[in-house]
Design a protein around this motif. Structure first.
Motif, PDB file in Angstrom:
ATOM      1  N   LEU A  10       1.035  -1.097  -0.148  1.00 15.64           N
ATOM      2  CA  LEU A  10      -0.136   0.093  -0.005  1.00 15.64           C
ATOM      3  C   LEU A  10       0.995   1.130   0.107  1.00 15.64           C
ATOM      4  CD1 LEU A  10      -2.525  -0.965   2.878  1.00 15.64           C
ATOM      5  CD2 LEU A  10      -2.852  -1.151   0.228  1.00 15.64           C
ATOM      6  N   ARG A  11       0.269   2.487  -0.494  1.00 14.42           N
ATOM      7  CA  ARG A  11       1.259   3.683  -0.582  1.00 14.42           C
ATOM      8  C   ARG A  11       0.208   4.843  -0.166  1.00 14.42           C
ATOM      9  NH1 ARG A  11       6.049   5.289  -2.719  1.00 14.42           N
ATOM     10  NH2 ARG A  11       6.310   3.075  -3.464  1.00 14.42           N
ATOM     11  N   ILE A  12       0.643   5.801   0.477  1.00 14.41           N
ATOM     12  CA  ILE A  12      -0.362   7.163   0.621  1.00 14.41           C
ATOM     13  C   ILE A  12       0.264   7.836  -0.186  1.00 14.41           C
ATOM     14  CG2 ILE A  12      -0.730   8.875   2.418  1.00 14.41           C
ATOM     15  CD1 ILE A  12      -1.528   6.100   3.132  1.00 14.41           C
ATOM     16  N   VAL A  13      -0.428   8.512  -1.195  1.00 19.64           N
ATOM     17  CA  VAL A  13      -0.309   9.589  -2.223  1.00 19.64           C
ATOM     18  C   VAL A  13      -1.317  10.703  -2.109  1.00 19.64           C
ATOM     19  CG1 VAL A  13       0.881   7.882  -3.826  1.00 19.64           C
ATOM     20  CG2 VAL A  13      -1.607   8.308  -4.026  1.00 19.64           C
ATOM     21  N   ASP A  14      -0.876  11.607  -2.740  1.00 14.40           N
ATOM     22  CA  ASP A  14      -1.911  12.876  -3.025  1.00 14.40           C
ATOM     23  C   ASP A  14      -2.844  12.506  -4.252  1.00 14.40           C
ATOM     24  OD1 ASP A  14      -0.477  13.619  -5.302  1.00 14.40           O
ATOM     25  OD2 ASP A  14       0.646  15.282  -4.377  1.00 14.40           O
ATOM     26  N   GLY A  15      -3.527  13.703  -4.598  1.00 18.80           N
ATOM     27  CA  GLY A  15      -4.433  13.416  -5.839  1.00 18.80           C
ATOM     28  C   GLY A  15      -4.083  13.025  -6.975  1.00 18.80           C
ATOM     29  N   HIS A  16      -2.707  13.280  -7.107  1.00 19.32           N
ATOM     30  CA  HIS A  16      -2.067  13.147  -8.408  1.00 19.32           C
ATOM     31  C   HIS A  16      -1.094  11.891  -8.417  1.00 19.32           C
ATOM     32  CE1 HIS A  16      -3.177  17.033  -9.533  1.00 19.32           C
ATOM     33  NE2 HIS A  16      -2.893  17.438  -8.682  1.00 19.32           N
ATOM     34  N   GLY A  17      -1.109  11.037  -7.365  1.00 15.58           N
ATOM     35  CA  GLY A  17      -0.179   9.865  -7.283  1.00 15.58           C
ATOM     36  C   GLY A  17       1.244  10.138  -6.760  1.00 15.58           C
ATOM     37  N   HIS A  18       1.486  11.312  -6.153  1.00 10.24           N
ATOM     38  CA  HIS A  18       2.767  11.634  -5.614  1.00 10.24           C
ATOM     39  C   HIS A  18       2.793  11.475  -4.124  1.00 10.24           C
ATOM     40  CE1 HIS A  18       3.945  13.043  -9.532  1.00 10.24           C
ATOM     41  NE2 HIS A  18       2.939  13.781  -9.615  1.00 10.24           N
ATOM     42  N   PRO A  19       4.126  11.504  -3.379  1.00  8.60           N
ATOM     43  CA  PRO A  19       4.070  11.475  -2.029  1.00  8.60           C
ATOM     44  C   PRO A  19       3.449  12.558  -1.406  1.00  8.60           C
ATOM     45  CG  PRO A  19       6.230  10.634  -2.947  1.00  8.60           C
ATOM     46  CD  PRO A  19       5.305  11.148  -4.024  1.00  8.60           C
ATOM     47  N   LEU A  20       2.967  12.753  -0.204  1.00  8.80           N
ATOM     48  CA  LEU A  20       2.519  13.809   0.488  1.00  8.80           C
ATOM     49  C   LEU A  20       3.431  14.696   0.638  1.00  8.80           C
ATOM     50  CD1 LEU A  20       0.041  12.181   2.866  1.00  8.80           C
ATOM     51  CD2 LEU A  20      -0.441  12.600   0.527  1.00  8.80           C
ATOM     52  N   GLY A  21       2.974  16.046   0.545  1.00  6.81           N
ATOM     53  CA  GLY A  21       3.763  17.111   1.212  1.00  6.81           C
ATOM     54  C   GLY A  21       3.855  17.329   2.750  1.00  6.81           C
ATOM     55  N   THR A  22       4.688  17.856   3.378  1.00  8.22           N
ATOM     56  CA  THR A  22       4.378  18.004   4.768  1.00  8.22           C
ATOM     57  C   THR A  22       3.436  18.425   5.262  1.00  8.22           C
ATOM     58  OG1 THR A  22       7.207  18.348   4.652  1.00  8.22           O
ATOM     59  CG2 THR A  22       5.781  18.810   6.781  1.00  8.22           C
ATOM     60  N   ALA A  23       2.627  19.572   4.785  1.00 12.92           N
ATOM     61  CA  ALA A  23       1.399  20.067   5.370  1.00 12.92           C
ATOM     62  C   ALA A  23       0.219  18.988   5.340  1.00 12.92           C
ATOM     63  CB  ALA A  23       1.102  21.356   4.463  1.00 12.92           C
ATOM     64  N   ARG A  24       0.322  18.385   4.247  1.00 11.21           N
ATOM     65  CA  ARG A  24      -0.798  17.354   3.786  1.00 11.21           C
ATOM     66  C   ARG A  24      -0.711  16.301   4.842  1.00 11.21           C
ATOM     67  NH1 ARG A  24      -4.264  16.942  -1.068  1.00 11.21           N
ATOM     68  NH2 ARG A  24      -2.817  18.644  -1.709  1.00 11.21           N
ATOM     69  N   ALA A  25       0.591  15.603   4.976  1.00 10.12           N
ATOM     70  CA  ALA A  25       1.065  14.741   5.885  1.00 10.12           C
ATOM     71  C   ALA A  25       0.660  14.912   7.164  1.00 10.12           C
ATOM     72  CB  ALA A  25       2.444  14.323   5.559  1.00 10.12           C
ATOM     73  N   LEU A  26       0.724  16.157   7.753  1.00 12.33           N
ATOM     74  CA  LEU A  26       0.587  16.869   9.049  1.00 12.33           C
ATOM     75  C   LEU A  26      -1.107  16.753   9.287  1.00 12.33           C
ATOM     76  CD1 LEU A  26       3.152  19.288   9.620  1.00 12.33           C
ATOM     77  CD2 LEU A  26       2.960  17.465  10.908  1.00 12.33           C
ATOM     78  N   ALA A  27      -1.640  17.217   8.289  1.00 13.99           N
ATOM     79  CA  ALA A  27      -3.199  17.353   8.368  1.00 13.99           C
ATOM     80  C   ALA A  27      -3.512  15.598   8.350  1.00 13.99           C
ATOM     81  CB  ALA A  27      -3.882  17.934   7.023  1.00 13.99           C
ATOM     82  N   ARG A  28      -3.062  14.978   7.512  1.00  9.47           N
ATOM     83  CA  ARG A  28      -3.698  13.448   7.727  1.00  9.47           C
ATOM     84  C   ARG A  28      -3.270  12.738   8.826  1.00  9.47           C
ATOM     85  NH1 ARG A  28      -2.475   8.033   6.382  1.00  9.47           N
ATOM     86  NH2 ARG A  28      -4.102   6.932   5.077  1.00  9.47           N
ATOM     87  N   TYR A  29      -2.079  13.171   9.644  1.00 10.69           N
ATOM     88  CA  TYR A  29      -2.068  12.436  10.759  1.00 10.69           C
ATOM     89  C   TYR A  29      -2.836  13.032  11.779  1.00 10.69           C
ATOM     90  CZ  TYR A  29       0.343  11.759  15.322  1.00 10.69           C
ATOM     91  OH  TYR A  29       0.294  11.304  16.664  1.00 10.69           O
ATOM     92  N   ALA A  30      -3.125  14.558  11.815  1.00 14.01           N
ATOM     93  CA  ALA A  30      -3.814  14.842  12.901  1.00 14.01           C
ATOM     94  C   ALA A  30      -5.448  14.476  12.649  1.00 14.01           C
ATOM     95  CB  ALA A  30      -4.047  16.401  12.647  1.00 14.01           C
TER      96      ALA A  30
END
Length: 167
Positions: free
Chosen positions: A84-104
């Motif tokens: 499995l992999r976590i990606v953004d809407g374009h299939g790329h790894p998450l940016g820091t802000a999006r990763a922090l939002a996902r964690y929260a």
């Protein structure tokens, strides 16, 4: 080199995602055990993570763990094991802000169930309520776009299948 999935790719099934979540919990236990041991030794506390600094530490360590992996490769060891992999809407790894939002927002898995503690729910009743909430939260993904979890929809991330490339 990895290939990016099509934006409309079929998401992984709930069983695989729950298995990865369970495995992630086992790995995170080890990470937290070691980090908390170091914290207790350095702060010379006798009551483990007692007090606000300890609670903040217990919140920040998993954040560092997840955000580091999600922003670099999109995969923790558990996600890599279950392909499995976590990606953004374009299939790329998450940016820091999006990763922090996902964690929260990922705390939505447990906080509503654990909030019953404030109302005097304890023991097996609390465990059952927490498990029931987690199953309901997971089942909600059947109604959401691309069968993603609510926290993924809210922060614009996706869980995808990432099979290893054949040589």
């Amino acid at each position: 080199m990895t290939t990016l999935p099509a934006p409309g790719a079929t998401p992984p099934g709930l069983a695989r995602r729950f298995a990865a979540l369970l495995y992630e919990g086992v790995l995170l236990f080890g990470v937290m055990f070691f980090a908390c041991f170091v914290y207790v030794v350095l702060t010379r506390q006798k009551d483990a993570l007692f007090g606000l600094p300890g609670y903040v530490f217990a919140f920040v360590v998993p954040a560092l763990y997840f955000v580091t992996f999600w922003t670099r490769s999109g995969q923790t060891l558990a996600l890599k094991t279950w392909h499995l992999r976590i990606v953004d809407g374009h299939g790329h790894p998450l940016g820091t802000a999006r990763a922090l939002a996902r964690y929260a927002l990922g705390w939505l898995w447990v906080l509503p169930g654990l909030s019953l503690w404030q109302f005097g729910v304890r023991g097996w009743a609390l465990s059952g309520a927490l498990l029931g909430w987690m199953l309901l939260y997971g089942a909600l993904s059947r109604l959401l776009p691309h069968r993603q979890f609510l926290h993924d929809v809210l922060c614009g991330s996706r869980v995808i299948t990432q099979l290893p490339l054949r040589s």
